[in-house]
Design an enzyme around this catalytic site. Sequence first.
Site, PDB file in Angstrom:
ATOM      1  N   CYS A 221      28.168  39.285  36.254  1.00  0.00           N
ATOM      2  CA  CYS A 221      29.472  39.573  35.686  1.00  0.00           C
ATOM      3  C   CYS A 221      30.542  39.224  36.712  1.00  0.00           C
ATOM      4  O   CYS A 221      30.358  39.459  37.913  1.00  0.00           O
ATOM      5  CB  CYS A 221      29.569  41.052  35.306  1.00  0.00           C
ATOM      6  SG  CYS A 221      31.232  41.588  34.843  1.00  0.00           S
ATOM      7  N   HIS A 223      33.059  40.634  37.583  1.00  0.00           N
ATOM      8  CA  HIS A 223      33.608  41.778  38.304  1.00  0.00           C
ATOM      9  C   HIS A 223      32.534  42.532  39.081  1.00  0.00           C
ATOM     10  O   HIS A 223      32.734  43.684  39.468  1.00  0.00           O
ATOM     11  CB  HIS A 223      34.346  42.702  37.331  1.00  0.00           C
ATOM     12  CG  HIS A 223      35.554  42.047  36.746  1.00  0.00           C
ATOM     13  ND1 HIS A 223      36.729  41.897  37.449  1.00  0.00           N
ATOM     14  CD2 HIS A 223      35.753  41.442  35.548  1.00  0.00           C
ATOM     15  CE1 HIS A 223      37.606  41.261  36.689  1.00  0.00           C
ATOM     16  NE2 HIS A 223      37.044  40.974  35.545  1.00  0.00           N
TER      17      HIS A 223
END
Length: 532
Positions: A221, A223
Amino acid sequence: MTYQNTITQMRQTIEKGGPGWAAIDAQNAARMVIQNRFATGLDIARYTAKIMRADMEAYDRDPSAYTQSLGCWHGFIAQQKMIAIKKHFNSTDRRYLYLSGWMVAALRSEFGPLPDQSMHEKTSVPALIEEIYTFLRQADARELGLMFRGYDEAKESGDEVRAKDIENKVDEYQTHIVPIIADIDAGFGNAEATYLLAKEMIEAGACALQIENQVSDEKQCGHQDGKVTVPHEEFLQKIRAIRHAFLELGVDDGIIVARTDSLGAGLTKSIAYSNEPGDLGDQYNSFLDAEEVDAANISNGQVFISRDGKLMAPKRLPSNLYQFRAGTGVDRVVLDCITSLQHGADLLWIETEKPHVEQIASMVDRIREVVPNAKLVYNNSPSFNWTLNFRQQVFDAWEEAGKDVSSYDREKLMSVDYDGTELAAEADERIRTFQADGAKRAGIFHHLITLPTYHTAALSTDNLAREYFGEQGMLGYVKNVQREEIRQGIACVKHQNMAGSDIGDDHKEYFAGEAALKAGGKDNTMNQFEAA
């Protein structure tokens, strides 16, 4: 084609069918054609690509004409979003859909909930695109079906003015079908695998595919930590693969969104191939964290590159990954973006660690020195703590301007104690205008929230469970859900109608005439909501 022209066309087609088709009513057939104007996913992809291209041109002329979307993990969620948009704004213009690979992994995998690491079945992505457009087609059929019922009522009562008004609305009808930006992650393999999956996604209806420059089998991901990027040429092969897929399927103006994770990625799996100093491979390798090596002092297993005539050893980790020099993220992002646009991408996606207009703009300014019309898709991510981020931005701006901030603790600005303060009010205003500000200053053509409906589903379910299983009992549902649906005019309060019961009744009448056994008679409890 107008309603009356479609009826005429159906009548001619039925006549060509001969006596055996005499029982087919041209008006009924025309209504079914109008209610289902998109025969295939490719029809949708071609239609929505033109919309998106026109929107991109409009944004180039006026940055206030930016576009938006919300991520949807189910066809029903996408359908209700578009119904709400039409209800509140009377138009779907510049409102898109986003398909998040994160939500596919977390909510749609046969393995169960998974992290955003491309471990889910790649076929689940085109399957969700197809599902979303099935639900949007049904939204069209439902809304148009209600119009046709109103038309028949007007005709039966002799109200020709109302009948003509409804006919005009049918002719001018705006579909719930809108562009979808679909996440292909890092392509789920090599360029050939990317091409094959891209074809499936386009055939399902996607006009815009977003691909990132991470290693497929190390994808994270955007983030999360541990992101690993690939050399430019490997990424560009996948961009070319997607373009070939669009062209092969006749979606000549399909859109490719090239995402760079370089701002948060400090690792690479490969040393880029280089032919000569200054080429793309050499530029990529220049970012590697490397030390000059004495040829007389070489240890076992070392890997070397030449840089400026010197023998250099890139820093190699036990994971067999190579490390970039600290502080090179922005430069790598700029090079990634310029290179992607120069090799076939249409839009950029820069994954950042915080929502800060000037941070984004500082990179876009550099990109636009080379590609003047560079435009971004930007993730207004729920992974950001928007309240804390913007309160800290205001705190810093005030402090820099010499304003007294002694009554605020910068690290605790999330506290409810600050909710009624001047600082909190200014932060909220900056959040409110973030999309418009980013569109104007930072080249953001499309703002999306990747995971909003994941969070809204969790929040609303938590609230219902607290009330229904607590002291409120059934009132917890009636007061907070059904009563609000009625008073806010939420179409789903008539859930039978939303699920297609009235469409089914129409079809029964088309097929069986007076023998049709309809579900929407006087004993249907949905009639209790007629006064809603």
